[in-house]
Write a protein that holds these residues in place. Structure first.
Motif, PDB file in Angstrom:
ATOM      1  N   PRO A  34       7.869  -9.719  -2.809  1.00 38.29           N
ATOM      2  CA  PRO A  34       6.543  -9.214  -3.161  1.00 38.29           C
ATOM      3  C   PRO A  34       5.462  -9.585  -2.144  1.00 38.29           C
ATOM      4  CG  PRO A  34       7.606 -10.109  -5.097  1.00 38.29           C
ATOM      5  CD  PRO A  34       8.454 -10.493  -3.919  1.00 38.29           C
ATOM      6  N   LEU A  35       5.589 -10.774  -1.546  1.00 34.69           N
ATOM      7  CA  LEU A  35       4.625 -11.169  -0.524  1.00 34.69           C
ATOM      8  C   LEU A  35       4.724 -10.240   0.684  1.00 34.69           C
ATOM      9  CD1 LEU A  35       3.798 -14.781   0.564  1.00 34.69           C
ATOM     10  CD2 LEU A  35       4.129 -12.996   2.268  1.00 34.69           C
ATOM     11  N   PHE A  36       5.972 -10.010   1.181  1.00 35.72           N
ATOM     12  CA  PHE A  36       6.169  -9.130   2.329  1.00 35.72           C
ATOM     13  C   PHE A  36       5.622  -7.726   2.036  1.00 35.72           C
ATOM     14  CE2 PHE A  36      10.366 -11.607   3.162  1.00 35.72           C
ATOM     15  CZ  PHE A  36       9.664 -12.647   3.736  1.00 35.72           C
ATOM     16  N   LEU A  37       5.983  -7.199   0.864  1.00 40.58           N
ATOM     17  CA  LEU A  37       5.622  -5.826   0.519  1.00 40.58           C
ATOM     18  C   LEU A  37       4.121  -5.649   0.341  1.00 40.58           C
ATOM     19  CD1 LEU A  37       8.500  -5.162  -2.030  1.00 40.58           C
ATOM     20  CD2 LEU A  37       8.236  -4.038   0.191  1.00 40.58           C
ATOM     21  N   THR A  38       3.492  -6.564  -0.388  1.00 44.32           N
ATOM     22  CA  THR A  38       2.055  -6.438  -0.638  1.00 44.32           C
ATOM     23  C   THR A  38       1.263  -6.566   0.647  1.00 44.32           C
ATOM     24  OG1 THR A  38       2.394  -7.401  -2.836  1.00 44.32           O
ATOM     25  CG2 THR A  38       0.130  -7.232  -2.048  1.00 44.32           C
ATOM     26  N   ARG A  39       1.658  -7.505   1.483  1.00 45.14           N
ATOM     27  CA  ARG A  39       0.960  -7.688   2.763  1.00 45.14           C
ATOM     28  C   ARG A  39       1.049  -6.416   3.611  1.00 45.14           C
ATOM     29  NH1 ARG A  39       2.683 -13.045   5.434  1.00 45.14           N
ATOM     30  NH2 ARG A  39       4.632 -11.902   5.749  1.00 45.14           N
ATOM     31  N   ALA A  40       2.232  -5.795   3.640  1.00 54.78           N
ATOM     32  CA  ALA A  40       2.394  -4.562   4.411  1.00 54.78           C
ATOM     33  C   ALA A  40       1.635  -3.404   3.784  1.00 54.78           C
ATOM     34  CB  ALA A  40       3.880  -4.210   4.511  1.00 54.78           C
ATOM     35  N   ALA A  41       1.476  -3.445   2.438  1.00 52.98           N
ATOM     36  CA  ALA A  41       0.817  -2.345   1.723  1.00 52.98           C
ATOM     37  C   ALA A  41      -0.704  -2.407   1.795  1.00 52.98           C
ATOM     38  CB  ALA A  41       1.250  -2.351   0.258  1.00 52.98           C
ATOM     39  N   LEU A  42      -1.272  -3.544   2.143  1.00 50.78           N
ATOM     40  CA  LEU A  42      -2.728  -3.714   2.086  1.00 50.78           C
ATOM     41  C   LEU A  42      -3.530  -2.643   2.829  1.00 50.78           C
ATOM     42  CD1 LEU A  42      -3.193  -7.594   2.241  1.00 50.78           C
ATOM     43  CD2 LEU A  42      -3.838  -6.053   0.363  1.00 50.78           C
ATOM     44  N   PRO A  43      -3.160  -2.266   4.046  1.00 49.62           N
ATOM     45  CA  PRO A  43      -3.964  -1.229   4.721  1.00 49.62           C
ATOM     46  C   PRO A  43      -4.014   0.076   3.936  1.00 49.62           C
ATOM     47  CG  PRO A  43      -2.531  -2.340   6.285  1.00 49.62           C
ATOM     48  CD  PRO A  43      -2.099  -2.786   4.923  1.00 49.62           C
ATOM     49  N   TYR A  44      -2.926   0.412   3.273  1.00 48.03           N
ATOM     50  CA  TYR A  44      -2.883   1.646   2.489  1.00 48.03           C
ATOM     51  C   TYR A  44      -3.650   1.488   1.178  1.00 48.03           C
ATOM     52  CZ  TYR A  44       0.927   2.305   5.790  1.00 48.03           C
ATOM     53  OH  TYR A  44       1.674   2.381   6.937  1.00 48.03           O
ATOM     54  N   LEU A  45      -3.493   0.331   0.539  1.00 42.58           N
ATOM     55  CA  LEU A  45      -4.199   0.087  -0.721  1.00 42.58           C
ATOM     56  C   LEU A  45      -5.708   0.077  -0.502  1.00 42.58           C
ATOM     57  CD1 LEU A  45      -1.929  -2.727  -2.236  1.00 42.58           C
ATOM     58  CD2 LEU A  45      -2.006  -0.310  -2.907  1.00 42.58           C
ATOM     59  N   ARG A  46      -6.145  -0.401   0.630  1.00 49.29           N
ATOM     60  CA  ARG A  46      -7.581  -0.428   0.929  1.00 49.29           C
ATOM     61  C   ARG A  46      -8.160   0.977   1.105  1.00 49.29           C
ATOM     62  NH1 ARG A  46      -6.463  -5.641   4.560  1.00 49.29           N
ATOM     63  NH2 ARG A  46      -7.333  -7.231   3.155  1.00 49.29           N
ATOM     64  N   ASN A  47      -7.296   1.929   1.369  1.00 47.61           N
ATOM     65  CA  ASN A  47      -7.734   3.324   1.505  1.00 47.61           C
ATOM     66  C   ASN A  47      -7.575   4.109   0.210  1.00 47.61           C
ATOM     67  OD1 ASN A  47      -8.594   3.347   4.205  1.00 47.61           O
ATOM     68  ND2 ASN A  47      -6.494   3.586   4.944  1.00 47.61           N
ATOM     69  N   SER A  48      -7.101   3.436  -0.838  1.00 43.88           N
ATOM     70  CA  SER A  48      -6.864   4.108  -2.121  1.00 43.88           C
ATOM     71  C   SER A  48      -8.098   4.027  -3.009  1.00 43.88           C
ATOM     72  CB  SER A  48      -5.679   3.464  -2.845  1.00 43.88           C
ATOM     73  OG  SER A  48      -5.572   3.931  -4.168  1.00 43.88           O
ATOM     74  N   ALA A  49      -8.312   5.066  -3.802  1.00 41.19           N
ATOM     75  CA  ALA A  49      -9.429   5.058  -4.752  1.00 41.19           C
ATOM     76  C   ALA A  49      -9.110   4.230  -5.989  1.00 41.19           C
ATOM     77  CB  ALA A  49      -9.758   6.493  -5.175  1.00 41.19           C
ATOM     78  N   ALA A  50      -7.823   3.959  -6.221  1.00 42.12           N
ATOM     79  CA  ALA A  50      -7.421   3.198  -7.414  1.00 42.12           C
ATOM     80  C   ALA A  50      -6.192   2.353  -7.090  1.00 42.12           C
ATOM     81  CB  ALA A  50      -7.132   4.145  -8.575  1.00 42.12           C
ATOM     82  N   PRO A  51      -6.353   1.333  -6.227  1.00 42.49           N
ATOM     83  CA  PRO A  51      -5.205   0.535  -5.805  1.00 42.49           C
ATOM     84  C   PRO A  51      -4.727  -0.425  -6.888  1.00 42.49           C
ATOM     85  CG  PRO A  51      -7.217  -0.347  -4.855  1.00 42.49           C
ATOM     86  CD  PRO A  51      -7.604   0.918  -5.551  1.00 42.49           C
ATOM     87  N   ARG A  52      -3.413  -0.488  -7.052  1.00 44.27           N
ATOM     88  CA  ARG A  52      -2.818  -1.337  -8.076  1.00 44.27           C
ATOM     89  C   ARG A  52      -1.582  -2.050  -7.524  1.00 44.27           C
ATOM     90  NH1 ARG A  52      -6.934   0.533  -9.980  1.00 44.27           N
ATOM     91  NH2 ARG A  52      -7.193   1.566 -12.016  1.00 44.27           N
ATOM     92  N   VAL A  53      -1.438  -3.317  -7.879  1.00 44.07           N
ATOM     93  CA  VAL A  53      -0.217  -4.079  -7.611  1.00 44.07           C
ATOM     94  C   VAL A  53       0.226  -4.639  -8.955  1.00 44.07           C
ATOM     95  CG1 VAL A  53       0.842  -6.012  -6.391  1.00 44.07           C
ATOM     96  CG2 VAL A  53      -0.966  -4.672  -5.275  1.00 44.07           C
ATOM     97  N   ILE A  54       1.457  -4.331  -9.339  1.00 40.62           N
ATOM     98  CA  ILE A  54       1.943  -4.712 -10.662  1.00 40.62           C
ATOM     99  C   ILE A  54       3.272  -5.460 -10.526  1.00 40.62           C
ATOM    100  CG2 ILE A  54       2.639  -3.879 -12.937  1.00 40.62           C
ATOM    101  CD1 ILE A  54       0.953  -1.317 -12.270  1.00 40.62           C
TER     102      ILE A  54
END
Length: 266
Positions: free
Chosen positions: A137-157
């Protein structure tokens, strides 16, 4: 236990009544080839999200993606060992490249574990559970951050466990890994709240998946006030809620879905 007994009741299977609520969003679900992960992927797709079905087993990932598409949804299959940082990062980038965005990351992947006390705990098992529950989850979330920051409704579950909150004195590897995962979730929620990235966990009790063998079902459900185990679709409904706009003011929380198993005095 009969196959029929493992089939979700009609009231559970009708949880796609809110179709379209996640239209235009892209979800990334690990361990989505079977069991609870498959239910998460299917329901998110029914709500309108395009879904990356991620699993270490390419065949089951493809089967779930094909099932989603046969139901009118949009899905891609990605086979990856997400405990390897480079493969986890590659899976995130592939999702954004192929589906055009990334809005929802569901950390569902897990592994079987042994019920052992401290002295019998195997070092390799301990490390493997930390890898899938914390490192991945650490690897995945860190890699996902640039995309989540461009999302109107970013979620990590995170799909955690009731045993991440209340240990039962067995399986040190599993209990410690799940407790550490909750710490990771809360730390992420605190750090990214100002950016509008909502980070939460679902903490189920026993679920009717292959993780609970038929000969263990009776013992598991005896400890649950509602008198039965959860169906995967019931956990998926909470995931879909946390991914929705209705959950826009919820972050850093652990949503218990356990049939009252941890009610004091139950």
């Amino acid at each position: 236990m009969s196959a029929a007994a493992r089939t979700a009741p009609a009231t559970v299977l009708s949880l796609d009544a809110q179709a379209g609520r996640l239209a235009g969003r892209v979800a990334f679900v690990t361990g989505a080839g079977r069991g609870a992960g498959r239910a998460h992927a299917r329901l998110l797709a029914r709500r309108g999200a395009a879904v990356a079905v991620v699993d270490i087993d390419a065949d089951v990932a493809q089967a779930t993606a094909a099932e989603i598409e046969s139901e009118g949804g949009r899905a891609i299959a990605i086979a990856a060992d997400i405990t390897r940082r480079e493969l986890a990062e590659q899976a995130i980038h592939e999702t954004a490249d192929r589906l055009g965005a990334l809005d929802i990351v569901v950390h569902n992947a897990g592994r079987m574990y042994s019920l052992t006390g401290l002295e019998a705990t195997d070092d390799a098992d301990f490390d493997a559970l930390l890898e899938i529950n914390v490192h991945a989850p650490l690897f995945l979330t860190r890699a996902a951050l640039p995309y989540l920051r461009n999302s109107a409704a970013p979620r990590v579950i995170f799909i955690n466990s009731q045993w991440g909150q209340v240990p039962d004195g067995h399986s040190y590897a599993y209990m410690v890994a799940k407790a550490a995962q909750l710490g990771l979730m809360k730390t992420m929620a605190k750090e990214f709240a100002r950016e509008g990235i909502l980070v939460n966990a679902v903490t189920p009790g026993a679920i009717l998946t292959r993780m609970v063998p038929d000969d263990c079902v009776a013992g598991e459900q005896a400890a649950i006030p509602l008198g039965r185990l959860a169906h995967p679709e019931e956990i998926a409904s909470t995931v879909a809620f946390l991914a929705s706009d209705e959950a826009a003011f919820i972050t850093g929380q652990s949503m218990a879905v356990n049939g009252g198993a941890l009610v004091v005095g139950a």
